[in-house]
Design a protein around this motif. Structure first.
Motif, PDB file in Angstrom:
ATOM      1  N   LEU A  14      -0.702  38.130  39.553  1.00  0.00           N
ATOM      2  CA  LEU A  14      -1.780  37.147  39.703  1.00  0.00           C
ATOM      3  C   LEU A  14      -2.995  37.544  38.875  1.00  0.00           C
ATOM      4  N   HIS A  15      -3.264  38.853  38.820  1.00  0.00           N
ATOM      5  CA  HIS A  15      -4.359  39.347  37.985  1.00  0.00           C
ATOM      6  C   HIS A  15      -4.053  39.102  36.509  1.00  0.00           C
ATOM      7  N   LEU A  16      -2.798  39.291  36.126  1.00  0.00           N
ATOM      8  CA  LEU A  16      -2.375  39.077  34.743  1.00  0.00           C
ATOM      9  C   LEU A  16      -2.675  37.660  34.275  1.00  0.00           C
ATOM     10  N   ILE A  17      -2.421  36.670  35.125  1.00  0.00           N
ATOM     11  CA  ILE A  17      -2.598  35.272  34.719  1.00  0.00           C
ATOM     12  C   ILE A  17      -3.965  34.720  35.119  1.00  0.00           C
ATOM     13  N   ARG A  18      -4.893  35.608  35.516  1.00  0.00           N
ATOM     14  CA  ARG A  18      -6.267  35.218  35.867  1.00  0.00           C
ATOM     15  C   ARG A  18      -6.283  34.182  36.997  1.00  0.00           C
ATOM     16  N   TRP A  19      -5.464  34.392  38.018  1.00  0.00           N
ATOM     17  CA  TRP A  19      -5.372  33.445  39.121  1.00  0.00           C
ATOM     18  C   TRP A  19      -6.721  33.228  39.793  1.00  0.00           C
ATOM     19  N   ASP A  20      -7.520  34.281  39.820  1.00  0.00           N
ATOM     20  CA  ASP A  20      -8.825  34.202  40.485  1.00  0.00           C
ATOM     21  C   ASP A  20      -9.909  33.621  39.583  1.00  0.00           C
ATOM     22  N   ARG A  21      -9.531  33.276  38.332  1.00  0.00           N
ATOM     23  CA  ARG A  21     -10.504  32.715  37.390  1.00  0.00           C
ATOM     24  C   ARG A  21      -9.913  31.460  36.736  1.00  0.00           C
ATOM     25  N   PRO A  22      -9.879  30.367  37.474  1.00  0.00           N
ATOM     26  CA  PRO A  22      -9.244  29.148  36.952  1.00  0.00           C
ATOM     27  C   PRO A  22     -10.059  28.411  35.904  1.00  0.00           C
ATOM     28  N   ALA A  23     -11.297  28.859  35.642  1.00  0.00           N
ATOM     29  CA  ALA A  23     -12.150  28.137  34.687  1.00  0.00           C
ATOM     30  C   ALA A  23     -11.471  27.996  33.331  1.00  0.00           C
ATOM     31  N   ALA A  50       0.986  14.648  36.825  1.00  0.00           N
ATOM     32  CA  ALA A  50       1.544  15.890  37.376  1.00  0.00           C
ATOM     33  C   ALA A  50       2.068  16.801  36.272  1.00  0.00           C
ATOM     34  N   VAL A  51       2.766  16.223  35.294  1.00  0.00           N
ATOM     35  CA  VAL A  51       3.319  17.016  34.192  1.00  0.00           C
ATOM     36  C   VAL A  51       2.214  17.755  33.449  1.00  0.00           C
ATOM     37  N   PHE A  52       1.120  17.063  33.141  1.00  0.00           N
ATOM     38  CA  PHE A  52       0.081  17.683  32.328  1.00  0.00           C
ATOM     39  C   PHE A  52      -0.820  18.614  33.136  1.00  0.00           C
ATOM     40  N   VAL A  53      -1.062  18.317  34.394  1.00  0.00           N
ATOM     41  CA  VAL A  53      -1.864  19.235  35.200  1.00  0.00           C
ATOM     42  C   VAL A  53      -1.092  20.535  35.435  1.00  0.00           C
ATOM     43  N   LEU A  54       0.137  20.427  35.917  1.00  0.00           N
ATOM     44  CA  LEU A  54       0.929  21.627  36.164  1.00  0.00           C
ATOM     45  C   LEU A  54       1.233  22.372  34.867  1.00  0.00           C
ATOM     46  N   GLY A  55       1.571  21.619  33.825  1.00  0.00           N
ATOM     47  CA  GLY A  55       1.881  22.245  32.548  1.00  0.00           C
ATOM     48  C   GLY A  55       0.708  22.999  31.974  1.00  0.00           C
ATOM     49  N   THR A  56      -0.491  22.452  32.129  1.00  0.00           N
ATOM     50  CA  THR A  56      -1.697  23.120  31.630  1.00  0.00           C
ATOM     51  C   THR A  56      -1.903  24.466  32.317  1.00  0.00           C
ATOM     52  N   PHE A  57      -1.790  24.489  33.634  1.00  0.00           N
ATOM     53  CA  PHE A  57      -1.989  25.747  34.361  1.00  0.00           C
ATOM     54  C   PHE A  57      -0.896  26.757  34.026  1.00  0.00           C
ATOM     55  N   LEU A  58       0.338  26.287  33.890  1.00  0.00           N
ATOM     56  CA  LEU A  58       1.440  27.189  33.567  1.00  0.00           C
ATOM     57  C   LEU A  58       1.283  27.790  32.173  1.00  0.00           C
ATOM     58  N   MET A  59       0.937  26.953  31.188  1.00  0.00           N
ATOM     59  CA  MET A  59       0.836  27.452  29.823  1.00  0.00           C
ATOM     60  C   MET A  59      -0.389  28.338  29.624  1.00  0.00           C
ATOM     61  N   ARG A  60      -1.469  28.033  30.312  1.00  0.00           N
ATOM     62  CA  ARG A  60      -2.615  28.935  30.223  1.00  0.00           C
ATOM     63  C   ARG A  60      -2.251  30.300  30.796  1.00  0.00           C
ATOM     64  N   SER A  61      -1.507  30.306  31.901  1.00  0.00           N
ATOM     65  CA  SER A  61      -1.087  31.561  32.510  1.00  0.00           C
ATOM     66  C   SER A  61      -0.156  32.334  31.591  1.00  0.00           C
ATOM     67  N   ALA A  62       0.789  31.628  30.961  1.00  0.00           N
ATOM     68  CA  ALA A  62       1.700  32.278  30.016  1.00  0.00           C
ATOM     69  C   ALA A  62       0.920  32.830  28.827  1.00  0.00           C
ATOM     70  N   GLY A  63      -0.082  32.083  28.378  1.00  0.00           N
ATOM     71  CA  GLY A  63      -0.902  32.534  27.267  1.00  0.00           C
ATOM     72  C   GLY A  63      -1.672  33.805  27.590  1.00  0.00           C
ATOM     73  N   CYS A  64      -2.139  33.913  28.819  1.00  0.00           N
ATOM     74  CA  CYS A  64      -2.842  35.133  29.239  1.00  0.00           C
ATOM     75  C   CYS A  64      -1.924  36.343  29.143  1.00  0.00           C
ATOM     76  N   ALA A  65      -0.660  36.167  29.547  1.00  0.00           N
ATOM     77  CA  ALA A  65       0.292  37.278  29.500  1.00  0.00           C
ATOM     78  C   ALA A  65       0.530  37.727  28.063  1.00  0.00           C
ATOM     79  N   VAL A  66       0.743  36.765  27.163  1.00  0.00           N
ATOM     80  CA  VAL A  66       0.975  37.093  25.750  1.00  0.00           C
ATOM     81  C   VAL A  66      -0.268  37.743  25.141  1.00  0.00           C
ATOM     82  N   ASN A  67      -1.427  37.195  25.442  1.00  0.00           N
ATOM     83  CA  ASN A  67      -2.679  37.720  24.904  1.00  0.00           C
ATOM     84  C   ASN A  67      -2.902  39.165  25.340  1.00  0.00           C
ATOM     85  N   ASP A  68      -2.634  39.462  26.609  1.00  0.00           N
ATOM     86  CA  ASP A  68      -2.874  40.813  27.114  1.00  0.00           C
ATOM     87  C   ASP A  68      -1.922  41.831  26.494  1.00  0.00           C
TER      88      ASP A  68
END
Length: 290
Positions: A14-23, A50-68
């Motif tokens: 959860l820390h990896l994908i910035r779960w506590d920082r949804p901004a 639904a596709v774009f809201v969920l997809g946005t959160f999922l891809m931002r989270s995946a991006g955080c993992a790759v970036n880190d």
């Protein structure tokens, strides 16, 4: 006696994908939803929403993992990022990449419920997102690449609604790119001293003493382009009221960043999603009154 308790694996992910920082997710979400409403001429339907809201959160989270993973050797020299799970060694790069791949795959499954044009552009969006972290090593303004990555929901929204990506979508993307340049330069201003020491390239370093002026110019370009496009679409007062509120927020951010303090710059970045929300609210309100 105090004892240190190691965080659970779930807490680390959860820390990896910035779960506590949804901004950060909101920064992607609002322009994507604005484009979705414009493409559909109003509410796009629950499925695409639904596709774009969920997809946005999922891809931002995946991006955080790759970036880190990409930045792990740099992040350990920056106080603000030194305790990220991959950088600190709490998660291995392989674990982070596997988790990011799972999130991206789930997002791709959502895209499969749309159409072929959207599927094709989603692959391009993924490639840009993966490429971005590495541009910090050789490109003087990597924030421009981030701007493309963070704006790609716009052409994908048009593709999902219309099965094509018209010129309007690309102009909206260009305008939004300037917004990303504005807020990510604010973000880069927070870490400028550390980035100079370790050799990372950022827009804050490239702009130098013109950083604050650059940020305000980026805001102005973003709002001007979206205003011109809105006029071409015969948008009415709610749309321009949303842009006016966004402009007022941008002017407030000037007061936060003009002295270049870390706290002020980080606060401006962290609250930037309200700029995007104001624009989206104007779009949605305008089209709902037609």
């Amino acid at each position: 006696m105090n004892t240190l308790v190691a965080p659970s694996r779930l807490a680390l992910y959860l820390h990896l994908i910035r779960w506590d920082r949804p901004a950060g997710s909101y920064l992607l979400l609002w322009p994507t939803l604005a484009a979705l409403w414009i493409a559909a001429g109003g509410f796009p339907g629950w499925h695409l929403l639904a596709v774009f809201v969920l997809g946005t959160f999922l891809m931002r989270s995946a991006g955080c993992a790759v970036n880190d993973v990409a930045d792990r050797d740099f992040d350990r020299h920056v106080k603000r990022t030194a305790q990220r799970p991959v950088t600190s060694g709490a998660l291995s790069p392989q674990e982070a990449l596997r988790f990011g791949a799972v999130l991206a795959f789930v997002a791709f499954l959502l895209v499969l419920t749309t159409n072929l044009v959207t599927i094709v552009w989603s692959v391009v969006a993924l490639a840009v997102s993966i490429f971005y972290p590495f541009t910090k090593r050789f490109f003087s303004m990597p924030q421009a690449v981030l701007g493309v990555a963070f704006s790609f929901g716009i052409p994908m929204a048009f593709a999902a609604v219309r099965a094509e990506v018209p010129a309007l979508a690309w102009w909206l993307l260009i305008g939004n790119l300037f917004w990303v340049l504005a807020y990510d330069t604010e973000y880069a201003m927070v870490d400028r001293d550390d980035d100079l020491k370790i050799g990372i390239r950022t827009s804050a370093i490239t702009l130098g003493r013109f950083d604050v002026a650059g940020v305000m110019a980026f805001y102005a370009a973003y709002l001007a382009i979206w205003a011109a496009l809105g006029a071409g679409l015969a948008m009415r007062w709610p749309y321009f009221a949303g842009l006016a509120v966004a402009a007022a927020i941008a002017l407030w951010h000037f007061t936060l960043i003009r002295d270049r303090s870390r706290d002020g710059c980080f606060r401006a970045f962290r609250l930037n999603h309200w700029v995007g929300f104001a624009v989206f609210a104007g779009v949605a309100a305008d089209l709902s009154l037609r």
